[in-house]
Each structure stands twice: as C-alpha cells, then as structure tokens.
Design an enzyme around this catalytic site. Structure first.
Site, PDB file in Angstrom:
ATOM      1  N   GLU A  21       0.828  -1.213   0.000  1.00 21.59           N
ATOM      2  CA  GLU A  21       0.000   0.000   0.000  1.00 21.59           C
ATOM      3  C   GLU A  21       0.859   1.257   0.000  1.00 21.59           C
ATOM      4  OE1 GLU A  21      -2.960  -0.348  -0.692  1.00 21.59           O
ATOM      5  OE2 GLU A  21      -3.102  -2.502  -0.316  1.00 21.59           O
ATOM      6  N   HIS A  24       1.626   2.225  -3.523  1.00 23.60           N
ATOM      7  CA  HIS A  24       0.532   2.995  -4.131  1.00 23.60           C
ATOM      8  C   HIS A  24       0.544   4.440  -3.634  1.00 23.60           C
ATOM      9  CE1 HIS A  24      -1.221  -0.392  -6.110  1.00 23.60           C
ATOM     10  NE2 HIS A  24      -1.628  -1.011  -5.009  1.00 23.60           N
TER      11      HIS A  24
END
Length: 619
Positions: A21, A24
């Site tokens: 994550e 991202h």
C-alpha cells in the site's frame, strides 16, 4: 518462543501489506493525486490518525489494505454537489490523471512487493544462504513411485529436466505434477556399476490421487548423537558416528523410504550359482497355502518341514514359489492359487542352485525352508571421513554424492555375502550380515504414537478419523532396523534473480492450473495459513523466514496483477483499454460490474480463512 514466532509472523505479513500500500501511496503523491486515506486491513477502524490531509487506519479485517485516492468512485462529494461533473473533472483526482500515470500508481504496489522480495533474497544470498538437507534440493532420486519405476525411473537416477524446466528437487516434481497432471523427465542412470545412460519418460501423474511422485536421495548417516534403542537389531553392530548405510540386500540404498520398502517386501536375498557364475536375486516368500501344490509335493513339503525342525501347519509356512530338490537346485516354478488377487515376479531359472539365503550358506532344501520363515538383512556401511561430512555447496553436492562410492571395494564386499569367508572389512566399507529386523512396536515405546493418536482423534469426520487411526496401528507393525538415519547438510544459496524467476514462474503456473481446474483451492492458503507458514519459517531461523517473506511477497505481487476486476491488474486493464480506445470509462457500468467480483473475492477469502482454521484446529 511459539508466541514470539507467531507475533513475528503476523508482523511480517502486516509489513508486506504495508509495503504494497505504501507503493501505491508514494506513487500517487508523486504524480499529484490527492490521497484521502491509507488503511491496513478492511472494515471498521481499530486505530485511526489523521496526518496532514491523509487519514491512516488499521482495519478490523486483516485481509489486505487499500489507499483511497480522491475521485476513485462516483460518490465523491464534489460530484454529488455538481451533477455535470464526472470523476475525470475532480482536481487531484485519480481519473484526472492520464491513463499511464494511473497505471504507474496501480503497478507501484506490486512493484514494491517485488523489490521487497529481491531485497529479502539478496540478504539471504549475501549472508550465505540456507543450510538444508541434501535430499531437499538434490537432482538424485531416493525413491520413485511404482508407476514411475515401471517407466524406468529408479533410485539413484539423476533428473536434469522436469516438464521442460531445470530440475531443482523433489518438491519441483510434486508441484509440476500437481499443476500439469503429468511428468516429463529427462536425466541419466549414473555410472554406479556400469556406463552412464540417458533416459527420458513422459507419464500422466496426479499427486492428488497417487501421492508423491519421488523423493530426493539421502546420505543415511548414523550420527551417534541419538543413541540406538536398547532393542534395536543393530545394537551390537559396532556402529560409529559418521557411518553411512549404502547397500542392503543387493541394492544401493538412497533413502529411508527405500530401506523401509526393502524391509517390508517379504523377499529373501539369495546367492545363486547360475551356469558357473554367482548372481544375487531377491525372490518373494509366499505362504504355502497360497500356491498350487500337488498332493505329492505337499507330502514332500511336510517331510522337508520335519527335517527343518519347523512346527505348525504346512499351509502357514513361507516358501519360495519353486520346486527345489534336496541339493538346492531349482526344478520348476509353482503358480499361485489365485492370480486375480496377487501376482509374482519369478527371478530364478531352471537349474539355478541356491547356495545362501539372507547371507547364510545352505546345503539342502530343508535349510532353505527353515531360513525363509524369517527375513534377515545384509548391510554394508561406509565409514565417512570428516571431509566427506562437511557442509558442501549445493551446486557441487550431487557430483560429490555420486563420486563418494568406491565401487571396486563395495562390489568386492557385496560379492562375498553368503560365502564361507565373507569380506567383513575392506577400505571404508564394513559388512554387517544376519541382522534380524523387528516390528517398530517391538523396538520403540508405544507412547511415541500417543501424540499422533491424539491428533487423529480430533478429526470430525468419523471415516477420516478411523482411516488415520488404522494407519497408525499398521505403522506399528512395519519392520524396522531401529536406527535413526540422518541426512548430510548442504548450503543452498541460489542467486536472488534465480529465486525471483522460480517464484514468479511457480505463481503463474499455479494461477493457470486454478483457472483450468487442474488445481483444487484446497492447496491454497489465506491470511491465517500465511501466518502459520511464516511462523514455521521464523522457528527454523532467520534465513528460512527471509525465504518465505520473499516468496509470499512475490505471490502478493502476482495476485494483485491478475487482470481481475477489483484487483490492481483489473484496473490496469481498464486503463490500457482507455488509452488504446481514447474513450473515457463509463464509471456507472464499471461500478455495477465490480460488485459481483467483490462479493466473489470476499467469499473466496472467507473460504480460505475457514480452510486455514480447520487445518489449525482439526488437522
């Protein structure tokens, strides 16, 4: 320590999700997207903290995580207030950027996992790799499934290619057959007794139905650190630390499974005079009551039984399936009564003379009958030097294994079995004959099986429980030598890119097999199973844990790049279509299409979690 390993395992999985994550997040900020929230886990927030414009959360459901970028869905506040606006019109929004920038953001998570895997494999490589049993990564076969043995694969053979890929050990044979439902092997029969000879075989094989296709060769060492049981058949054999079992009843032995197989086959080891030459054969021992015996031969057998000093009914005697005269010559073979239920391999020929049974010289058919009632084994041990016992690099270990035999000395010792004056010592080899194996339960304490019984009793399925309990009881009666045989350690240290390539290839083949229906989801693991795997890795040491972290990180990357809606790969596919077609996406249609895939994904993770929990609590 178990609790510590569990915590480390959970932290490792959380770290891999965090890195994904974070990839991202950093990519989104780099291209000017506005990030609204960053979450590890789904569902209600257990912990939340706002830093700048981003809310950081830890969700209650540990199935993964997400980065919420402004404008990723049609319910965004700015669109609700202005009906003419679309997700493409939101400043700093996900869809306000070009398709290629969106692809960069979507691919950054899997890329971060790949970099973590490369980093873990790199640390592993430069720290010297892992110490593994020789059998785990050798290309030499220690045992082959009967269906493969019928096709020509034998213990001691060396495999070079498996289903078109360089062979890396028995785990590869298992996974390849599981994913492809076949085995295409290329290799050689090494020059143990004669010239090396190439071989190839192509056979259908389904491990879900047939079990393990093959095992790797092992050194079969007696280390001495674990003493022999008092009732071991080898307690008086004079074994020393570093002795290696290399030969048994006429065959080189390459694994504990092969040793157990020879012990439990109910065959006699015979020294034969055949046309002026000495040959050795292993011939089945058969109950006399299972053979087609004439009345005349039954009377002959009873007379022979009396001469041998054997008691009991003649039908309960073991015998060789041949008519053998008083001087030990084979006159003819005897057929089975019921050929539908079993079959026999006949290895003796008309005119053969049996001169020894299980290493013991014989003079008459009465001697032969007496000796075939039990099975005694002949063994050859090799005294290994300290240099031979040192840890080798795995790349050189296979050649060292094959070169470790002095075949001239070994054949001289083996050829003397059954002679009046056996060669008991020659060079590094020592002959131990007339060893009487025993059932496992006669050597070891039955209390050692209590743990297995307790595990089997937890099965809810009565049929499955009964199967495992019966299997435990049958294992008690398996014939054993009562010796703990250990393997030699090797240093397994492939280059990081090699590990990366193998991991990615295995992941893609697994996905392909799942999609084609050749692989059942029962072989997969969810979050609970991954934590268990990492727990096992930590308990085996940091190198093993690093290996699993790298492998799981690769699997996370591959999983997220699959072209399935709701995953990164699905969104990447949509962005590519938008870039090629030069048309904006219909978000209303896309969001409706995502719903069933989201439901299926949640159900899939629930299934995997329940499956993992059943493995933990039921077995």
């Amino acid at each position: 320590m178990t609790v510590i390993y569990f915590v480390l395992a959970a932290l490792a999985l959380g770290f891999l999700i965090l890195i994904h994550e974070l990839g991202h997040l950093l990519a989104a900020k780099a291209v000017g997207m506005t990030v609204e929230s960053f979450s590890i886990g789904f569902g209600p927030a257990l912990v939340r903290k706002k830093m700048g414009s981003i809310e950081y959360r830890i969700g209650a459901i540990p199935f993964g995580g997400y980065v919420r970028i402004k404008g990723m869905d049609r319910n965004d506040k700015e669109i609700s207030e202005d009906r003419e606006k679309t997700v493409y019109d939101i400043p700093g929004g996900f869809f306000s950027k070009s398709p290629w920038k969106r692809i960069f953001v979507l691919a950054a998570g899997p890329l971060a996992n790949i970099l973590v895997a490369l980093f873990a494999f790199g640390i592993l490589y430069f720290s010297g790799g892992r110490t593994k049993p020789f059998s785990e990564h050798t290309s030499i076969v220690g045992w082959a499934h009967p269906s493969l043995e019928q096709k020509g694969l034998r213990p001691g053979d060396r495999i070079f290619l498996c289903n078109g890929q360089v062979y890396s050990g028995n785990k590869m044979a298992f996974s390849s057959s599981l994913l492809d439902r076949k085995l295409s092997l290329q290799g050689e029969h090494p020059a143990y007794f004669s010239e090396a000879e190439s071989f190839s075989l192509d056979v259908p094989f389904n491990p879900s139905l047939e079990g393990v296709p093959c095992l790797g060769a092992s050194y079969l060492l007696y280390r001495g650190s674990e003493p022999l049981p008092e009732k071991s058949p080898l307690i008086d054999a004079g074994l020393s630390e570093g002795d290696r079992l290399v030969w048994m009843d006429g065959a080189l032995v390459f694994s504990g499974v092969q040793v157990s197989q020879i012990l439990n086959e109910k065959k006699a080891f015979l020294r034969i005079e055949r046309q002026g030459k000495i040959v050795f054969v292993r011939q089945s021992r058969v109950l006399a009551g299972d053979l087609q015996l004439t009345s005349y031969f039954k009377n002959e057998l009873i007379d022979c039984q009396y001469e041998a000093g054997l008691k009991g009914k003649w039908a309960s005697l073991y015998m060789l399936p041949y008519i053998i005269n008083s001087d030990g010559f084979v006159e003819s073979k005897i057929n089975l009564l019921n050929t539908d239920q079993q079959s026999l391999d006949y290895h003796l020929e008309l005119g053969d003379r049996i001169v020894a049974v299980d290493g013991i010289p014989v003079m008459s058919n009465a001697d032969i009958l007496r000796l075939v009632q039990d099975h005694r084994v002949s063994l050859i041990f090799q005294r290994m030097s300290s240099g031979q016992l040192s840890v080798l690099d795995q790349k050189a270990a296979d050649k060292a294994f094959i070169d470790s035999y002095d075949m001239d000395d070994l054949l001289r010792v083996a050829g003397s079995v059954g002679e009046e004056r056996e060669v008991s010592h020659l060079g590094e080899y020592r002959l131990v004959t007339r060893v009487q194996p025993k059932p496992w339960v006669h050597i070891y304490s039955e209390e050692l099986l209590d743990k297995q019984r307790a595990l089997a009793s937890k099965f809810r399925d009565e049929q499955e429980k009964r199967y495992y309990l019966e299997r435990i009881e049958s294992e008690k009666q398996r014939i054993s030598l009562g010796i703990p045989l250990k393997d030699l350690a090797v240093q397994y240290n492939p280059a990081p890119l090699v590990l990366m390539g193998e991991s990615i290839s295995d992941s893609l083949r697994t996905v392909k097999a799942l999609g084609s229906g050749r692989l059942s989801p029962q072989w997969l693991s969810g979050p609970v199973g991954i934590v268990r795997i990492l727990h096992t890795g930590w308990s085996m040491g940091i190198p093993e844990a690093l290996s699993w972290i790298g492998l799981i990180s690769i699997n996370l990357a591959v999983l997220n790049l699959l072209p399935i809606p709701v995953l990164d790969g699905g969104y990447i596919l949509l962005c590519l279509w938008e870039s090629v077609s030069r048309r904006r996406l219909n978000m209303r249609l896309i969001e409706k299409g995502l719903v069933p895939f989201m439901i299926l994904l949640i159900l899939f993770f629930v299934f995997l979690t329940l499956q993992d929990l059943s493995r933990v609590f039921i077995g």
